[in-house]
Scaffold this motif. Structure first.
Motif, PDB file in Angstrom:
ATOM      1  N   ARG A   5       0.865  -1.177   0.000  1.00 24.88           N
ATOM      2  CA  ARG A   5       0.000   0.000   0.000  1.00 24.88           C
ATOM      3  C   ARG A   5       0.896   1.219   0.000  1.00 24.88           C
ATOM      4  O   ARG A   5       1.680   1.415   0.926  1.00 24.88           O
ATOM      5  N   LEU A  52      -2.017  -0.550  -4.574  1.00 26.24           N
ATOM      6  CA  LEU A  52      -2.654  -1.439  -3.615  1.00 26.24           C
ATOM      7  C   LEU A  52      -2.368  -2.864  -4.050  1.00 26.24           C
ATOM      8  O   LEU A  52      -2.798  -3.296  -5.126  1.00 26.24           O
ATOM      9  N   VAL A 108      -4.452   1.448  -8.465  1.00 27.25           N
ATOM     10  CA  VAL A 108      -5.916   1.426  -8.439  1.00 27.25           C
ATOM     11  C   VAL A 108      -6.547   2.813  -8.416  1.00 27.25           C
ATOM     12  O   VAL A 108      -7.770   2.939  -8.584  1.00 27.25           O
ATOM     13  N   ALA A 150     -11.248  -1.189 -10.736  1.00 29.27           N
ATOM     14  CA  ALA A 150     -11.001  -1.187  -9.287  1.00 29.27           C
ATOM     15  C   ALA A 150     -12.315  -0.976  -8.543  1.00 29.27           C
ATOM     16  O   ALA A 150     -13.210  -0.264  -9.015  1.00 29.27           O
ATOM     17  N   VAL A 199     -10.824   0.180  -2.230  1.00 23.55           N
ATOM     18  CA  VAL A 199      -9.757   1.160  -2.362  1.00 23.55           C
ATOM     19  C   VAL A 199      -9.863   2.274  -1.326  1.00 23.55           C
ATOM     20  O   VAL A 199      -8.858   2.742  -0.789  1.00 23.55           O
TER      21      VAL A 199
END
Length: 371
Positions: free
Chosen positions: A252, A298, A303, A328, A333
């Protein structure tokens, strides 16, 4: 920090400070809430604290001190007028006496910015044109005779003689041949990228086409690079033989425009099906995503992208817009992106995050459901 910089091989420097200067951001993306003063000391602290030096690698870059010998062939080419930036070579031929005068001033007066010199400080041409003083300093810098002692004010480079800035044990390291240095730089590129085309590897440290072709053939023959085919790629690829494919990727990160993972836009498109360009120099009416846009990684996908600004006066990280990438899921998200934005705000010393109202991800990021 040092291990991360060693792994990347360099940090690209950029003066844009809408969010944070570019060389700080790749470390945040990988380390989280790290102390940026450690990077400052390593780059521009006392000689005993130095871990990094500046040179023109990918662009203006911070490089590990151990890599200094790997760039001496390039410095030598500049001194011998056989390689380097064309305008600097032309300037050196035309203004040799002026460069000698700048050398003398640096030796006698100590660290100086180009604006500190006694003459030659008037800029040529438009506002971005360099003065003779700047050209002279940059020629000496590219030739390895001077390096950056510190940065001041609006990130202005202050130069000094290299032997007064870098530790003696670094300057005393053996100098490899140009061929050996280029091979090692390509190995470093391959380690950083994992799998890459010839163009990707060459771009990482901005090596020449002929040099890269010759060295790649030698590295393949020695087993230091493994030829590979990547589904969907039209050009042959090369694999770092030490690269390992993980069973699962959990990641991330907000990525700066000049992050090594995405700075080669064609590679970014090939890897992530993500078309990306920085729109700083695009007129406002023609911008699609914003002024200073960071892709959001991600796991193994890019994304989303967010247009960010650090509003230091009000203590806020301002998210002007947030855009979701095709395919996505906004619900998957939004939560990790909000958490990453809060972490970035904390790292920057900002008290709050101002969430966006613009962009396809704005509603989900604000915790609202579309009706």
């Amino acid at each position: 920090m040092k291990r991360t910089v060693d792994r990347l091989g360099l940090l690209q420097i950029d003066s844009v400070n809408v969010l944070a200067r570019a060389h700080y951001l790749p470390l945040f993306s990988r380390l989280g809430n790290y102390d940026a003063s450690h990077l400052d000391r390593g780059a521009w602290g006392r000689k005993s604290q130095r871990q990094l030096f500046e040179f023109w690698a990918h662009e203006a870059s911070l490089l590990p001190l151990a890599a200094h010998p790997l760039w001496r062939w390039k410095m030598q080419r500049m001194r011998e007028a056989t390689g380097g930036k064309g305008k600097l070579l032309l300037f050196a031929r035309q203004k040799a006496r002026f460069i000698e005068e700048v050398r003398r001033q640096l030796k006698d007066r100590g660290p100086l910015a180009a604006s500190d010199l006694e003459n030659g400080t008037r800029k040529r041409g438009p506002w971005w044109g360099w003065s003779d003083a700047k050209y002279a300093m940059e020629w000496l810098f590219f030739a390895g005779e001077v390096t950056t002692a510190t940065r001041r004010g609006a990130f202005e480079r202050v130069y000094d003689l290299t032997e007064r800035v870098l530790p003696a044990d670094v300057l005393g390291l053996p100098t490899p041949s140009a061929e050996d240095a280029q091979r090692e730089l390509l190995r470093m590129s391959a380690r950083a990228l994992g799998v890459a085309t010839e163009t990707d590897l060459r771009d990482y440290f901005r090596l020449g086409v002929a040099d890269t072709k010759a060295r790649l053939a030698e590295l393949v023959e020695a087993g230091d690079l493994v030829p590979a085919e990547v589904e969907g790629w039209t050009r042959p690829a090369y694999l770092d033989p030490t690269a390992r494919q993980p069973r699962r990727i959990e990641a991330r990160a907000l990525l700066a425009p000049f992050d090594p993972l995405i700075w080669e836009r064609a590679r970014t498109h090939r890897l992530f099906d993500f078309f990306y360009r920085i729109e700083i120099y695009t007129p406002l009416a023609k911008r699609k995503h914003g002024y200073y846009v960071l892709p959001f990684l991600l796991d193994d996908r890019l994304v989303a992208r967010v247009d960010l600004k650090a509003d230091r006066a009000d203590g806020r990280l301002v998210v002007h817009a947030a855009h979701l990438e095709p395919g996505a899921d906004p619900r998957q998200v939004a939560v990790p992106l909000r958490e990453e934005l809060r972490l970035m705000a904390h790292w920057l010393g900002l008290e709050d995050v101002s969430l966006p109202r613009a962009g396809s991800l704005a509603s989900a990021l604000r915790g609202q459901r579309k009706r």
